[in-house]
Design a protein around this motif. Structure first.
Motif, PDB file in Angstrom:
ATOM      1  N   ARG A  23     -31.035  27.941 -19.318  1.00  0.00           N
ATOM      2  CA  ARG A  23     -30.636  26.514 -19.752  1.00  0.00           C
ATOM      3  C   ARG A  23     -29.163  25.689 -20.194  1.00  0.00           C
ATOM      4  O   ARG A  23     -29.298  27.022 -21.185  1.00  0.00           O
ATOM      5  CB  ARG A  23     -31.407  25.859 -20.424  1.00  0.00           C
ATOM      6  CG  ARG A  23     -32.993  25.552 -19.556  1.00  0.00           C
ATOM      7  CD  ARG A  23     -33.175  25.052 -18.440  1.00  0.00           C
ATOM      8  NE  ARG A  23     -33.245  23.632 -19.598  1.00  0.00           N
ATOM      9  CZ  ARG A  23     -34.749  23.186 -19.384  1.00  0.00           C
ATOM     10  NH1 ARG A  23     -35.900  23.777 -18.139  1.00  0.00           N
ATOM     11  NH2 ARG A  23     -35.072  21.656 -19.827  1.00  0.00           N
ATOM     12  N   PRO A  24     -28.697  25.152 -20.891  1.00  0.00           N
ATOM     13  CA  PRO A  24     -27.145  24.699 -21.139  1.00  0.00           C
ATOM     14  C   PRO A  24     -28.093  24.697 -22.864  1.00  0.00           C
ATOM     15  O   PRO A  24     -29.029  24.807 -23.210  1.00  0.00           O
ATOM     16  CB  PRO A  24     -27.102  22.958 -20.877  1.00  0.00           C
ATOM     17  CG  PRO A  24     -27.652  23.224 -19.613  1.00  0.00           C
ATOM     18  CD  PRO A  24     -29.390  23.503 -19.914  1.00  0.00           C
ATOM     19  N   LEU A  25     -26.851  25.123 -23.734  1.00  0.00           N
ATOM     20  CA  LEU A  25     -27.131  25.507 -25.469  1.00  0.00           C
ATOM     21  C   LEU A  25     -27.547  24.073 -25.769  1.00  0.00           C
ATOM     22  O   LEU A  25     -28.668  24.824 -26.523  1.00  0.00           O
ATOM     23  CB  LEU A  25     -25.539  25.603 -25.755  1.00  0.00           C
ATOM     24  CG  LEU A  25     -26.116  26.436 -27.338  1.00  0.00           C
ATOM     25  CD1 LEU A  25     -26.744  27.009 -27.630  1.00  0.00           C
ATOM     26  CD2 LEU A  25     -24.357  26.732 -27.502  1.00  0.00           C
ATOM     27  N   PRO A  26     -27.578  22.862 -25.696  1.00  0.00           N
ATOM     28  CA  PRO A  26     -27.569  22.539 -26.892  1.00  0.00           C
ATOM     29  C   PRO A  26     -29.648  21.696 -26.204  1.00  0.00           C
ATOM     30  O   PRO A  26     -30.679  21.944 -27.259  1.00  0.00           O
ATOM     31  CB  PRO A  26     -26.997  20.444 -25.566  1.00  0.00           C
ATOM     32  CG  PRO A  26     -25.912  21.275 -25.529  1.00  0.00           C
ATOM     33  CD  PRO A  26     -26.084  22.509 -25.065  1.00  0.00           C
ATOM     34  N   ALA A  53     -27.725  34.874 -23.457  1.00  0.00           N
ATOM     35  CA  ALA A  53     -27.902  33.838 -23.842  1.00  0.00           C
ATOM     36  C   ALA A  53     -27.737  33.782 -25.540  1.00  0.00           C
ATOM     37  O   ALA A  53     -27.830  32.573 -26.154  1.00  0.00           O
ATOM     38  CB  ALA A  53     -29.097  32.597 -23.130  1.00  0.00           C
ATOM     39  N   TRP A  54     -27.272  34.898 -25.239  1.00  0.00           N
ATOM     40  CA  TRP A  54     -27.412  34.782 -27.997  1.00  0.00           C
ATOM     41  C   TRP A  54     -25.533  34.120 -28.582  1.00  0.00           C
ATOM     42  O   TRP A  54     -26.507  34.407 -29.367  1.00  0.00           O
ATOM     43  CB  TRP A  54     -27.477  36.703 -27.462  1.00  0.00           C
ATOM     44  CG  TRP A  54     -26.288  37.459 -27.556  1.00  0.00           C
ATOM     45  CD1 TRP A  54     -26.172  38.271 -26.321  1.00  0.00           C
ATOM     46  CD2 TRP A  54     -25.450  37.705 -28.331  1.00  0.00           C
ATOM     47  NE1 TRP A  54     -25.430  38.964 -25.859  1.00  0.00           N
ATOM     48  CE2 TRP A  54     -24.848  38.387 -27.979  1.00  0.00           C
ATOM     49  CE3 TRP A  54     -24.809  37.209 -30.112  1.00  0.00           C
ATOM     50  CZ2 TRP A  54     -23.054  38.846 -28.312  1.00  0.00           C
ATOM     51  CZ3 TRP A  54     -23.750  37.542 -30.085  1.00  0.00           C
ATOM     52  CH2 TRP A  54     -23.140  38.248 -29.749  1.00  0.00           C
ATOM     53  N   MET A 149     -32.677  41.388 -24.705  1.00  0.00           N
ATOM     54  CA  MET A 149     -33.552  40.270 -24.567  1.00  0.00           C
ATOM     55  C   MET A 149     -33.729  40.175 -25.844  1.00  0.00           C
ATOM     56  O   MET A 149     -34.132  38.863 -26.615  1.00  0.00           O
ATOM     57  CB  MET A 149     -34.903  40.868 -23.125  1.00  0.00           C
ATOM     58  CG  MET A 149     -35.701  38.867 -23.122  1.00  0.00           C
ATOM     59  SD  MET A 149     -34.676  37.858 -22.915  1.00  0.00           S
ATOM     60  CE  MET A 149     -34.191  38.684 -20.856  1.00  0.00           C
ATOM     61  N   TYR A 150     -34.598  41.228 -26.588  1.00  0.00           N
ATOM     62  CA  TYR A 150     -34.770  40.964 -28.058  1.00  0.00           C
ATOM     63  C   TYR A 150     -34.295  40.358 -28.890  1.00  0.00           C
ATOM     64  O   TYR A 150     -34.099  39.404 -29.813  1.00  0.00           O
ATOM     65  CB  TYR A 150     -35.428  42.033 -28.901  1.00  0.00           C
ATOM     66  CG  TYR A 150     -36.392  42.941 -28.114  1.00  0.00           C
ATOM     67  CD1 TYR A 150     -37.703  42.323 -27.960  1.00  0.00           C
ATOM     68  CD2 TYR A 150     -36.667  43.838 -27.585  1.00  0.00           C
ATOM     69  CE1 TYR A 150     -39.118  42.771 -28.080  1.00  0.00           C
ATOM     70  CE2 TYR A 150     -37.468  44.551 -26.469  1.00  0.00           C
ATOM     71  CZ  TYR A 150     -38.803  43.644 -27.274  1.00  0.00           C
ATOM     72  OH  TYR A 150     -39.666  44.310 -26.558  1.00  0.00           O
ATOM     73  N   VAL A 151     -32.797  40.589 -28.963  1.00  0.00           N
ATOM     74  CA  VAL A 151     -31.677  40.418 -29.226  1.00  0.00           C
ATOM     75  C   VAL A 151     -31.204  38.720 -29.013  1.00  0.00           C
ATOM     76  O   VAL A 151     -30.678  37.780 -29.822  1.00  0.00           O
ATOM     77  CB  VAL A 151     -30.244  40.913 -28.996  1.00  0.00           C
ATOM     78  CG1 VAL A 151     -28.470  40.046 -29.349  1.00  0.00           C
ATOM     79  CG2 VAL A 151     -30.487  42.139 -28.954  1.00  0.00           C
ATOM     80  N   SER A 152     -31.766  38.163 -28.464  1.00  0.00           N
ATOM     81  CA  SER A 152     -31.625  36.803 -27.712  1.00  0.00           C
ATOM     82  C   SER A 152     -32.336  35.589 -28.109  1.00  0.00           C
ATOM     83  O   SER A 152     -32.904  35.275 -28.596  1.00  0.00           O
ATOM     84  CB  SER A 152     -31.929  36.487 -26.031  1.00  0.00           C
ATOM     85  OG  SER A 152     -31.237  35.370 -25.875  1.00  0.00           O
ATOM     86  N   ALA A 154     -33.856  37.244 -31.115  1.00  0.00           N
ATOM     87  CA  ALA A 154     -33.244  36.800 -32.154  1.00  0.00           C
ATOM     88  C   ALA A 154     -32.254  35.828 -32.537  1.00  0.00           C
ATOM     89  O   ALA A 154     -32.310  34.892 -33.708  1.00  0.00           O
ATOM     90  CB  ALA A 154     -33.043  37.980 -32.985  1.00  0.00           C
ATOM     91  N   SER A 155     -31.386  35.882 -31.745  1.00  0.00           N
ATOM     92  CA  SER A 155     -30.148  34.957 -31.985  1.00  0.00           C
ATOM     93  C   SER A 155     -31.076  32.866 -31.944  1.00  0.00           C
ATOM     94  O   SER A 155     -30.177  32.428 -32.951  1.00  0.00           O
ATOM     95  CB  SER A 155     -29.246  34.997 -30.942  1.00  0.00           C
ATOM     96  OG  SER A 155     -29.643  35.045 -29.779  1.00  0.00           O
TER      97      SER A 155
END
Length: 252
Positions: A23-26, A53-54, A149-152, A154-155
């Motif tokens: 999805r878009p960032l906002p 997406a991170w 996926m874990y990085v995403s 966490a971010s």
């Protein structure tokens, strides 16, 4: 052969269903705070797009960091910041510190050096926590999600830390006080040393963020239970805070 069998033989194989895009960032920023289950499920189902997406949340956190760095001198003088920093060091057990007036002359350098350090850490921390989540879920909860996926996860969870910084800074700017505390240290104002270091590290936002780490990692692994992982993460957070406080005291 019948007509139906000919149609079946001539029909091309069905293409695999396309994964939904992230999805878009906002939208993802809003979902982090209001619909985290939906967010993490969508990241998981987006596959590689979810893994990539991170970066967006990291950039949002960097914007917050830079904005607060630029705003702070508008509300507090270098001497006020130096006096506060010196008192914090004294409370942590440090000794033989220079006068606040001497520290104030170096405060501008400290401010930008600190900003550069935290900017680098803002980029690095999702990968550090991602590795931690991968290790915990792989070892104790049968996790098989990809590391990225874990990085995403966490971010996105670190956006709560950015919100905490905004709220804390807004309270300081509005009150004109640098000693505004959102941590559990307000419950034990006389605590010192290691105990105070641990209490300072625990805030509503840090606890919220820890819960999101565990909940997000459980979601991308399609696991319902996440409390056990949250307890492990909290124990590690307390241990690191205690070690940092002890080292700070030894530095005195």
């Amino acid at each position: 052969m019948t007509a139906s069998s000919l149609d079946t033989a001539a029909a091309p194989p069905e293409a695999p269903a396309a994964r939904p895009a992230a999805r878009p960032l906002p939208v993802r920023v809003a979902d982090t705070f209001f619909s985290p289950g939906k967010l993490f499920a969508e990241l998981r189902d987006a596959g590689e797009a979810g893994e990539r997406a991170w970066l967006g949340p990291v950039l949002v956190s960097l914007v917050v960091l830079l904005a607060l760095t630029l705003a702070t001198p508008l509300f507090f003088t270098p001497l006020e910041v130096a006096e506060f920093a010196r008192q914090q060091a004294v409370d942590a057990g440090r000794q033989n510190l220079p006068p606040a007036e001497q520290m104030a002359g170096q405060m501008e350098v400290f401010r930008w050096v600190g900003t550069a350090f935290f900017a680098a850490w803002t980029f690095a921390r999702p990968f550090v926590v991602g590795a931690l989540l991968a290790g915990i879920f792989g070892a104790f909860f049968g996790g098989n999600a990809k590391y990225r996926m874990y990085v995403s996860v966490a971010s996105h969870a670190f956006l709560v830390s950015a919100l905490g910084a905004l709220v804390g800074s807004a309270l300081m700017f509005a009150s004109g006080r640098l000693d505004v505390a959102l941590s559990l240290a307000v419950l034990a104002p006389d605590a010192g040393g290691v105990a105070r270091g641990v209490l300072n590290a625990l805030t509503p936002f840090s606890l919220w963020m820890t819960a999101l780490f565990a909940y997000g990692a459980a979601t991308v692994n399609r696991r319902e239970g996440w409390i056990g992982a949250a307890v492990i993460l909290l124990a590690l957070q307390v241990a690191v805070a205690a070690a940092m406080a002890a080292l700070g005291g030894m530095g005195g």
